[in-house]
Scaffold this motif. Structure first.
Motif, short mmCIF file in Angstrom:
data_model
loop_
_atom_site.label_atom_id
_atom_site.label_comp_id
_atom_site.label_asym_id
_atom_site.label_seq_id
_atom_site.Cartn_x
_atom_site.Cartn_y
_atom_site.Cartn_z
N GLU A 1 -6.11 -2.61 -4.10
CA GLU A 1 -5.23 -3.64 -3.55
C GLU A 1 -4.86 -4.21 -4.60
OE1 GLU A 1 -5.74 -7.59 -0.49
OE2 GLU A 1 -7.28 -6.34 -0.93
N GLU A 2 -5.32 -4.65 -5.78
CA GLU A 2 -4.91 -5.41 -6.95
C GLU A 2 -3.66 -4.51 -7.76
OE1 GLU A 2 -5.98 -7.79 -10.97
OE2 GLU A 2 -7.52 -6.63 -9.72
N GLN B 1 0.87 -1.17 -0.11
CA GLN B 1 -0.12 0.02 0.01
C GLN B 1 0.89 1.30 0.01
OE1 GLN B 1 -3.26 0.32 -0.21
NE2 GLN B 1 -2.98 2.30 -0.64
N ASP C 1 -0.68 -4.70 -5.25
CA ASP C 1 0.18 -6.01 -5.57
C ASP C 1 0.92 -5.98 -6.73
OD1 ASP C 1 -0.95 -6.90 -2.98
OD2 ASP C 1 -2.52 -8.26 -3.87
#
Length: 256
Positions: free
Chosen positions: A161-162, A139, A165
């Motif tokens: 979030e994707e 993050q 990542d």
């Protein structure tokens, strides 16, 4: 007949001065022999002791104060009282203030910045990136990018979030096999971009990503970064660009 008590010349009776030497005749007494001064008669006025003079009064330094009748209202002088203590205190305060100003300037210019606590505002995104690597926090990688870039990238991802990542897999690829990572850095050089260079940056974002960024300031930074992973130490030199948008600093996406 009388005789002069000074030169011994004969003096007619009734004379007040000696006709030879001019000595005044005061209380002359007949001398038994001519030319011999009469004992006890000098012919001179006896010395007179000067009248005793009063001792001068000590000078009153405060006589011009409240009771002297004068308009002088300045501070009264007290003999023996010195202001050296106040002078020393003023000098100490001045020295402390100068040192504080120098330290502030060193931190704001980045000379003393580095590690997990960068000293300048433009180092904040660099600090976040190093913390993201050290903590393996995806993050934080997203947080170093301008909101306009994040919003643009979210068009290609299901959620933030994707996106985080995906960015983390790119940035953390060299450290994913380590359990413990420590990162420290030092800014070795910085160069502020001029207006033309900032305009070129804006054009790059507009042309490549079709996004308009209001970049008001930017720096090119050279870093010496030390990585310590599971006891193994490695050093690397990096060059990053930081950009300022709406008063906040971010990493230039093209410099990652």
């Amino acid at each position: 007949m009388s005789f002069c008590g000074k030169c011994g010349a004969s003096i007619p009776d009734g004379s007040k001065f000696c006709p030879k030497c001019g000595n005044p005749m005061v209380s002359q007494v007949n001398s038994p022999e001519p030319g011999v001064p009469n004992p006890g008669v000098t012919g001179e006025f006896p010395p007179v002791d000067p009248a005793p003079q009063p001792e001068p009064a000590p000078f009153n330094y405060n006589q011009y104060g409240s009771s002297g009748g004068s308009d002088y209202s300045g501070p009264s002088y007290e003999p023996g009282k010195k202001g050296s203590g106040k002078l020393v205190l003023i000098l100490v305060i001045a020295i402390v203030a100068i040192v504080a100003v120098i330290l502030i300037l060193l931190f704001t210019t980045g000379i003393l910045g580095g590690g997990r606590s960068g000293g300048s505002a433009y180092e904040k995104p660099v600090q976040k990136l190093m913390n993201a690597i050290e903590d393996q926090d995806a993050q934080l990688v997203v947080d170093v990018l301008p909101d306009e870039i994040v919003d643009l990238q979210l068009e290609y991802y299901e959620d933030e979030e994707e996106l985080a990542d995906d960015l983390a897999s790119y940035i953390f690829s060299d450290f994913e096999d380590y359990d413990s990572i420590k990162v420290s850095y030092k800014v070795t050089d910085r160069e502020q971009l001029d207006d033309d260079e900032i305009d070129d940056l804006i054009d790059d974002y507009s042309y490549n990503l079709d996004v308009d960024l209001d970049i008001t300031d930017a720096y090119d930074l050279d870093l010496d970064v030390d990585f310590k992973a599971d006891g193994e130490k490695e050093s690397e030199s990096l060059s990053l660009t930081v950009i300022k948008i709406d008063g906040s600093w971010y990493l230039d996406l093209f410099s990652l």
